[in-house]
Design a protein around this motif. Structure first.
Motif, short mmCIF file in Angstrom:
data_model
loop_
_atom_site.label_atom_id
_atom_site.label_comp_id
_atom_site.label_asym_id
_atom_site.label_seq_id
_atom_site.Cartn_x
_atom_site.Cartn_y
_atom_site.Cartn_z
N LYS A 41 0.80 -1.22 0.00
CA LYS A 41 0.00 0.00 0.00
C LYS A 41 0.84 1.28 0.00
CE LYS A 41 -4.17 -2.09 1.61
NZ LYS A 41 -5.03 -2.45 2.70
N GLY A 46 -4.19 2.57 -4.19
CA GLY A 46 -5.25 1.60 -3.91
C GLY A 46 -6.05 1.19 -5.12
N ARG A 50 -5.94 -2.93 -6.48
CA ARG A 50 -6.99 -3.93 -6.33
C ARG A 50 -7.10 -4.88 -7.51
NH1 ARG A 50 -12.01 -2.43 -8.90
NH2 ARG A 50 -11.91 -0.30 -9.66
N ARG A 51 -6.64 -4.44 -8.70
CA ARG A 51 -6.77 -5.30 -9.86
C ARG A 51 -5.46 -6.01 -10.21
NH1 ARG A 51 -9.25 -1.72 -13.66
NH2 ARG A 51 -11.28 -1.93 -12.69
N LYS A 57 2.05 -6.96 -8.57
CA LYS A 57 2.36 -6.18 -7.37
C LYS A 57 3.85 -6.29 -7.01
CE LYS A 57 -2.17 -6.92 -5.28
NZ LYS A 57 -2.88 -7.74 -4.31
N LYS A 96 -13.37 -20.66 -14.31
CA LYS A 96 -14.64 -20.06 -14.75
C LYS A 96 -15.01 -20.56 -16.14
CE LYS A 96 -15.47 -17.43 -11.17
NZ LYS A 96 -16.55 -17.77 -10.27
N LEU A 103 -19.85 -16.61 -19.59
CA LEU A 103 -19.84 -15.52 -18.60
C LEU A 103 -18.48 -15.47 -17.89
CD1 LEU A 103 -23.39 -16.05 -17.15
CD2 LEU A 103 -22.65 -14.10 -18.50
N LEU A 104 -17.53 -14.85 -18.54
CA LEU A 104 -16.18 -14.84 -17.99
C LEU A 104 -15.80 -13.45 -17.49
CD1 LEU A 104 -14.56 -16.98 -20.78
CD2 LEU A 104 -15.06 -17.71 -18.46
N SER A 105 -15.02 -13.44 -16.41
CA SER A 105 -14.61 -12.16 -15.82
C SER A 105 -13.55 -11.50 -16.70
CB SER A 105 -14.03 -12.43 -14.43
OG SER A 105 -13.16 -11.39 -14.07
N PRO A 106 -13.81 -10.25 -17.15
CA PRO A 106 -12.81 -9.58 -18.00
C PRO A 106 -11.48 -9.35 -17.28
CG PRO A 106 -14.61 -8.09 -17.45
CD PRO A 106 -15.01 -9.44 -16.97
N THR A 107 -11.55 -9.06 -15.97
CA THR A 107 -10.31 -8.79 -15.24
C THR A 107 -9.41 -10.02 -15.22
OG1 THR A 107 -11.54 -7.27 -13.85
CG2 THR A 107 -9.37 -7.93 -13.07
N LYS A 108 -9.99 -11.17 -14.92
CA LYS A 108 -9.19 -12.40 -14.87
C LYS A 108 -8.61 -12.70 -16.24
CE LYS A 108 -10.40 -13.18 -10.58
NZ LYS A 108 -9.57 -12.53 -9.57
N ILE A 110 -7.86 -10.46 -18.63
CA ILE A 110 -6.77 -9.49 -18.89
C ILE A 110 -5.50 -9.90 -18.14
CG2 ILE A 110 -6.05 -7.09 -18.54
CD1 ILE A 110 -9.11 -6.40 -18.75
#
Lengths: 333, 83
Positions: A41, A46, A50-51, A57, A96, A103-108, A110
């Motif tokens: 942090k 922040g 989070r993504r 990180k 997923k 129905l897939l998460s775009p963040t995962k 990317i």
């Protein structure tokens, strides 16, 4: 010419932002340490944090640190080596996909590509220059270093951020046991980044003299290979003050040959401390730089006898179950 | 009725990985994409997937998104109207 002007590590032995070793007896598994060494942090905002996957990180903090060490020189490229990329997000995305592929998460999605780390670093550092990712099993970091070497082989002044990163996910152990059923690995994770340049600066700590990769090498030809490397760099066996070996659970004769050859040198090993991952050799290079800066490598890493020589030339050798041999010759400045 | 709003807050925090926020931190009328919560276009995609997966509602006209995703209240009203 490739000079190292900054070096940074985040793993179970080095906390985010500290770049100092925190040694404990024996190997400490990642899940028990992650909270201690991954407090980001203070380094990443922040909203961006989070993504980010653990790989991004770790790399973001390590990258900022080396850039600061190198006095914020203009960056001409970002090159990353990774064996498994952002593993946790890849696992989540694939799970997923098995559940419901509509129905897939775009963040995962990317985050599940291997070049996410280099891309995120470019955004974070506002570097629109050369951006490359190498996925080459246990030679991923070394491949990135060779690419950096090629990029630096021009007359103009260049500074490149190069590093290796791999993260542990709850599924990693299961997957690696499937790939290597005979293994008894202690798995680890970490990011090791270096600021390299074709110019020597005041803050330069080391020069990478040689990086050699050999996919297939018989044990009986190892000695010849070492001799070739030393000869090309006008060095004798006794000029090597320390060797850092990637000794793992495969106690094969390759590492034994190295120990015999360099019986007058100090021998160090590290996988018993930070665990096994595809870019674990980044820690060996970090340890060599740390050794040059402090003029000693901590005795906790000794594998064999101590030799109290001044640390000038260090040879780093790693291989993966008799294949994918890498030799990095690094010299103090 | 308010259960749906609380549930939406929980799911948005969970799916969008809003680590620093709790359900109590999000007001029903707070602007999700404005200064209040600060979501972005990737979050909008995540919410579209969430609505389809958990509530069986498909947003067919992307232009509707701006109004529907304004706040927890507008999303909840949209769900109540279309479920």
């Amino acid at each position: 010419m490739m000079y190292i002007n900054g070096f940074s590590a985040i793993n179970t032995l080095t906390k985010a932002g500290e770049n100092e070793l925190s040694l404990e007896a024996g190997f400490v598994a990642v899940p028990f340490k992650r909270q201690a060494y991954q407090d980001y942090k203070n380094y990443i905002k922040g909203a961006a944090l989070r993504r980010m996957s653990p790989s991004v990180k770790m790399s973001a903090v390590a990258a900022q640190q080396v850039i600061s060490q190198a006095n914020h020189k203009n960056l001409n490229g970002v090159i990353v080596g990774t064996g498994m990329g952002c593993k946790a997000d890849s696992d989540a995305f694939l799970e997923k996909l098995l559940e419901d592929e509509t129905l897939l998460s775009p963040t995962k999605f990317i985050q599940s590509t291997h070049n996410t780390v280099a891309g995120q670093l470019a955004i974070l550092l506002d570097c629109k220059a050369y951006n490359m990712t190498f996925v080459q099993n246990s030679l991923s970091l070394e491949s990135a270093l060779i690419d950096a070497q090629l990029e630096l082989a021009s007359s103009e002044e260049k500074n490149i951020l190069v590093g290796g990163v791999d993260e542990l996910s709850p599924k990693t152990e299961e997957h690696l046991q499937f790939l290597h059923p005979e293994s008894t690995f202690n798995f680890g994770e970490g990011a090791h980044f270096f600021m390299v340049a074709n110019q020597k600066y005041n803050e330069s700590v080391a020069q990478i003299k040689s990086i050699e990769l050999v996919s297939e090498l018989k044990a009986e030809n190892l000695q010849t290979k070492i001799n070739e490397i030393l000869e090309r760099n006008k060095l004798q066996i006794n000029d090597i003050d320390a060797v850092i070996l990637g000794i793992d659970q495969y106690l094969d004769n390759y590492y034994g040959i190295l120990q015999e050859t360099f019986h007058n040198s100090a021998v160090y090993t590290y996988k018993n401390k930070i665990g096994e991952f595809y870019t674990t050799n980044g820690f060996a290079l970090w340890l060599a730089c740390y050794g040059f800066k402090n003029q000693q490598i901590p005795t906790e890493f000794l594998y064999g006898k101590t030799v109290g020589k001044r640390l000038n030339n260090v040879l780093i050798y790693n291989q993966n179950n008799g294949k994918e041999h890498s030799f990095i010759l690094v010299q103090n400045l | 009725m308010s259960n749906l709003r609380e549930e939406l807050k929980y799911k948005i925090i969970e799916n969008l990985n809003l680590e620093d926020l709790s359900v109590e931190d999000i007001g029903n009328n707070d602007l999700l994409f404005g200064d209040d919560i600060g979501l972005d276009s990737i979050d909008a995609l995540e919410i579209i997937v969430l609505l389809e997966k958990d509530y069986g509602i498909k947003i067919t006209d992307p232009k509707q998104g701006k109004e529907i995703f304004e706040s927890i209240e507008t999303i909840a009203q949209f769900i109540e109207k279309n479920q």
